[in-house]
Design an enzyme around this catalytic site. Structure first.
Site, PDB file in Angstrom:
ATOM      1  CB  SER A  55      39.590  49.818  93.688  1.00 13.50           C
ATOM      2  OG  SER A  55      39.778  51.173  93.985  1.00 13.50           O
ATOM      3  CG  ASP A  95      47.136  52.118  94.632  1.00 14.06           C
ATOM      4  OD1 ASP A  95      46.677  53.227  94.287  1.00 14.06           O
ATOM      5  OD2 ASP A  95      46.432  51.144  94.961  1.00 14.06           O
ATOM      6  CG  HIS A 143      44.390  51.386  91.985  1.00 13.64           C
ATOM      7  ND1 HIS A 143      44.345  51.357  93.359  1.00 13.64           N
ATOM      8  CD2 HIS A 143      43.080  51.421  91.581  1.00 13.64           C
ATOM      9  CE1 HIS A 143      43.095  51.402  93.766  1.00 13.64           C
ATOM     10  NE2 HIS A 143      42.305  51.428  92.708  1.00 13.64           N
TER      11      HIS A 143
END
Length: 490
Positions: free
Chosen positions: A179, A430, A459
């Protein structure tokens, strides 16, 4: 976090429940409390503080001052360490407190990679999160020291110090993040190529963007992918009915009753908080689909939404199911409660929302709005770009400027990060992949950069250790990652 819901996008090292997305005070505190449930002590892993961390890494040498307090927190696990000149695997912390747990069990794939290569495991906490505070508080003036560039420089100083202390100058370093830390992993290889041999940048939203309306478009596409038009249309109908009820006072009372709000809806900003939580439920399910044991996945929520023809009633039922899962007795609908919390400037290891919101207001944007018509919640106009701007203004002393996304993309290259030896794994469902490197990204700047677009995954899924339930696409992705790491460490 604006109605462009700037949700925290953290990839947690251990997730028991996915962090609820939205601006309700219960959700924010629940996210922060999860950061504190990580193990504080782990066998074979030792916690340290880097005393030589510098508040402003780019100040003239005469003006450089070390951090107030203990310094920057980090952990080292020597369990598999082969000794001098063996590789070092660095797990980069992001917008939340870190702990020893990230590098202390086979839950994460980095642990397996270190075992295979006799590597040293390191986990580094990001400045202004957890216990890693350079300054005495989180005032807006002190948060000027919170930036991606400062965080990257912190990594450079600390990794170099670790190599010196272990007398292992020739150890190759692999940086790993997911991320926002995925961004940092890629950017670190770009900015400090003499330190990092290779980087795994998982689910990295490399493109800074003010109005990230594509997030909700991917949410809609994911609903279509798993459950088809019937579910997508049910969410659309329910959102329209909710918006129609919000037009007058009687309708507001109906919403307060049906969604069991914790307080009356007294303004459009209160309504936006409620919307952000209700939509955030769906966002969280898509973003972490099939990653958390016991949590509803996309198929589950669509089964509820399509159980009858009354989309509104099914949405009420679904929202109640989420409250039960999270342990909430009511649904938040208070702008003032949100701003009071996010505006607090005291040093607070439990408050990751304020520093992350600052980073989005100043650098990245990432405002997840409902401005696109190509997603099921387009009727909720209160979650537009101005809501995000209102958050920045209220939380940071009258902040008026949009984030400097053009400079961030110029500084780091957008999806065209011109670094070598970088892998960019991301999942097709995602929502953050819309800002990252995928198979459809034009040719990357370097031949040793490689996208790995993983069909049907969410994710940061590739960051977890292999499981028997993994789809073949995920198994293949880890093979690609492993093969590249083998090449980097030859």
């Amino acid at each position: 976090f604006f109605i462009s819901i700037v949700n925290i996008i953290y990839c947690h090292d251990f997730i028991v429940k996915y962090s609820p997305i939205g601006h309700g005070i219960q959700r924010i505190k629940q996210f922060n409390s999860k950061q504190l449930t990580h193990f504080t002590s782990c066998e074979k892993t030792t916690q340290y503080y880097f005393k030589d961390a510098v508040i402003d890494n780019f100040a003239p040498i005469n003006d450089q001052v070390t951090w107030e307090g203990n310094g920057q927190r980090y952990w080292i696990n020597e369990e598999f360490w082969g000794g001098k000149d063996y590789p070092i695997f660095v797990y980069i912390g992001g917008e939340g407190a870190q702990s020893c747990s990230a590098i202390s069990s086979d839950r994460l794939y980095i642990y397996q990679l270190a075992q295979e290569h006799s590597g040293l495991l390191v986990n580094i906490e990001h400045r202004f999160y957890g216990e890693s505070y350079p300054t005495s508080d989180m005032s807006t003036s002190n948060l000027r020291y919170l930036s991606a560039d400062q965080a990257l420089a912190d990594l450079a100083r600390l990794i170099t110090s670790i190599k010196t202390s272990y007398n292992t100058a020739h150890s190759k370093v692999i940086t790993i993040g997911g991320s926002y830390p995925g961004n940092l992993a890629a950017w670190f290889k770009l900015k400090y190529p003499s330190i990092s041999t290779g980087s795994i940048a998982s689910s990295a939203p490399l493109t800074a963007k003010v109005n990230f309306y594509e997030y909700m478009e991917v949410v809609g596409q994911s609903i279509l992918y798993f459950s088809g038009e019937q579910c997508y249309n049910a969410f659309t109908k329910a959102a329209i009915q909710v918006a129609n009820l919000a037009i007058d006072k009687e309708g507001m009372k109906t919403l307060e009753r049906d969604f069991q709000t914790c307080s009356p809806i007294q303004s459009q900003l209160d309504l936006a908080i409620l919307y952000s939580d209700l939509m955030g439920n769906v966002q969280g399910t898509v973003q972490y689909n099939n990653e958390i044991t016991g949590a509803m996945n996309v198929t589950d929520i669509c089964d509820i939404m399509t159980a009858s023809d009354d989309a509104y009633e099914q949405f009420v039922t679904l929202s109640a199911s989420y409250r039960s899962y999270y342990g909430y007795s009511c649904e938040d609908a208070s702008w003032n409660d949100f701003i009071d919390y996010i505006g607090a400037t005291d040093k607070d290891s439990t408050n990751a929302y304020r520093p992350w919101t600052y980073q989005t207001c100043n650098e990245f944007g990432y405002y997840q709005t409902t401005d696109s018509q190509n997603q099921p919640f387009y009727a909720w106009k209160e979650l537009n770009l101005n809501f995000s701007r209102a958050i920045c203004y209220a939380a940071f002393d009258g902040w008026t400027e949009d984030p400097q996304v053009d400079w961030i993309n110029t500084n780091f290259g957008d999806v065209n990060v011109a670094g070598t030896n970088i892998i960019f794994p991301s999942g097709t469902i995602d929502p953050w992949h819309a800002l990252g490197v995928t198979n459809s990204t034009p040719a990357l700047s370097q031949s040793s950069e490689q996208p790995v677009f993983i069909l049907g995954t969410a994710h940061c899924k590739d960051m977890y250790s292999p499981a028997s339930s993994d789809p073949s696409s995920l198994t293949y992705a880890r093979e690609v990652i492993s093969n590249n790491v083998n090449i980097w460490l030859e």
